[in-house]
Design an enzyme around this catalytic site. Structure first.
Site, PDB file in Angstrom:
ATOM      1  NE  ARG A 167      25.596 -26.545  -6.093  1.00 59.73           N
ATOM      2  CZ  ARG A 167      24.830 -27.337  -5.352  1.00 59.73           C
ATOM      3  NH1 ARG A 167      24.488 -26.977  -4.119  1.00 59.73           N
ATOM      4  NH2 ARG A 167      24.381 -28.488  -5.834  1.00 59.73           N
ATOM      5  N   GLY A 202      15.668 -38.631   3.128  1.00 57.40           N
ATOM      6  CA  GLY A 202      15.502 -39.961   2.563  1.00 57.40           C
ATOM      7  C   GLY A 202      14.140 -40.529   2.903  1.00 57.40           C
ATOM      8  CD  GLU A 236      -1.324  -2.340   2.115  1.00 55.32           C
ATOM      9  OE1 GLU A 236      -2.112  -2.972   2.819  1.00 55.32           O
ATOM     10  OE2 GLU A 236      -0.096  -2.603   2.036  1.00 55.32           O
ATOM     11  CD  GLU A 254      16.052 -30.964  -1.655  1.00 58.76           C
ATOM     12  OE1 GLU A 254      17.137 -31.558  -1.766  1.00 58.76           O
ATOM     13  OE2 GLU A 254      15.800 -29.915  -2.258  1.00 58.76           O
TER      14      GLU A 254
END
Length: 346
Positions: free
Chosen positions: A213, A290, A53, A288
């Protein structure tokens, strides 16, 4: 689509430009309309800086027109002093007579207070234009405040025959399942979330850097569960090139960019971990890990989205991919790989 919806859609388009830059704040867009023409617009660009705003009002060249305009904003203007002053006060001060809001802010310090303040000042306020779309855009923010935990995104790659890894019992290089396109997309996703979490075995066997990366963007906080402190400090995770949090039962003094958080591993750690992340203001986390860590979240139904990458190869045997059910909300073909995006509607 009505005129109000057209302007609100523009707010949503603007808000999206703040992706990855404003957490734990929400993404917000704002436009100011005079006689059917947009005379000002803005969005929340970066955490700690001016809200949408403010930027929209500042962008209006002829400030006298504000007294005859309608302000559209995707989320209720704030009513409290935080990093910046209340936006509802700024709207009142500029005598904007009409305000159209996409959805109410779930944050306790706002939650209708901004609307009430403007209405008490004589401003005509309409709420609920493209409300579903406004909530969807900020689903991380709404989950954080309504469920008092981060938005959880599960991510893994699996083979055509349903394995996420080979049987590895010692330090070996991970076997890549997907391709360069998928890898680049994973790094883009990392740049858009607050944190990224893995378990001990993934850190030990894969030695991932968990950094951005292949894309330009922010670095999420790297997080690892290491109950007994057995991970080698020579791992990439501990290079201190990016903020890293270790969840453990060991009392340890932190270092620069390395923080140890103690949990009670005699109890289920996931509720403790998520409560800690909530208290630290972590809006979203990519898991992420296992199979063990991913299945832990699935078994407790503690997930919101899942990104399942499928590569073009077979392992024949190995570690089975998690079994997941949910609504498929996205599909993308990445050369010889596929990405399915699922949403937990339970």
């Amino acid at each position: 689509m009505s005129t109000s919806e057209i302007f609100m859609q523009r707010c949503l388009d603007l808000a999206l430009l703040g992706m990855g830059e404003v957490a734990p704040n929400p993404m917000v867009g704002c436009v100011i309309v005079h006689d059917g023409i947009i005379i000002g617009e803005g969005y929340h660009e970066k955490f700690g800086q001016a809200h949408a705003e403010v930027n929209a009002i500042r962008s209006v060249q002829n400030q006298e027109l504000l007294k005859e305009s309608t302000l559209y904003v995707s989320l209720e203007p704030c009513a409290h002093f935080g990093k910046t002053p209340p936006c509802s006060d700024l709207i009142i001060e500029n005598r904007i007579p009409n305000v159209v809001i996409g959805t109410v802010d779930p944050f306790a310090k706002v939650a209708g207070k901004g609307i009430e303040r403007m209405q008490n000042s004589g401003i005509k306020v309409d709420v609920g234009v493209l409300e579903t779309e406004c909530r969807e855009l900020n689903r991380r923010f709404f989950t954080f405040h309504e469920k008092q935990r981060p938005y959880i995104l599960l991510k893994w790659a699996q083979t055509l025959d349903g394995f996420i890894d080979t049987d590895r019992t010692e330090y070996l290089h991970p076997t890549w399942i997907t391709n360069a396109f998928a890898k680049r997309l994973v790094h883009k996703q990392r740049s858009e979330e607050s944190g990224i979490l893995i378990g001990t075995d993934t850190a030990k066997f894969d030695n991932p850097a968990l950094t951005v990366r292949e894309w330009v963007g922010n670095q999420p906080i790297r997080m690892v569960i290491d109950r007994t402190g057995r991970l080698d400090l020579d791992l990439h995770l501990f290079d201190r090139k990016a903020p890293t949090w270790v969840f453990t039962n060991q009392e340890k003094e932190g270092l620069e960019n390395l923080k140890y958080i103690t949990l009670d591993f005699g109890r289920n750690i996931l509720p403790q971990l998520l409560a800690e992340l909530y208290n630290q203001g972590i809006l979203s986390v990519i898991v992420e890990g296992g199979s063990k860590l991913l299945n832990s979240f699935l078994e407790m139904n503690l997930w919101d989205e899942a990104f399942v990458y499928t590569g073009n190869q077979f392992f024949g045997k190995g570690v089975e991919a998690p079994h997941i059910s949910g609504e498929t909300v996205g599909f993308e073909k990445l050369d010889d790989c596929k990405l399915h995006v699922l949403r937990n509607n339970a």
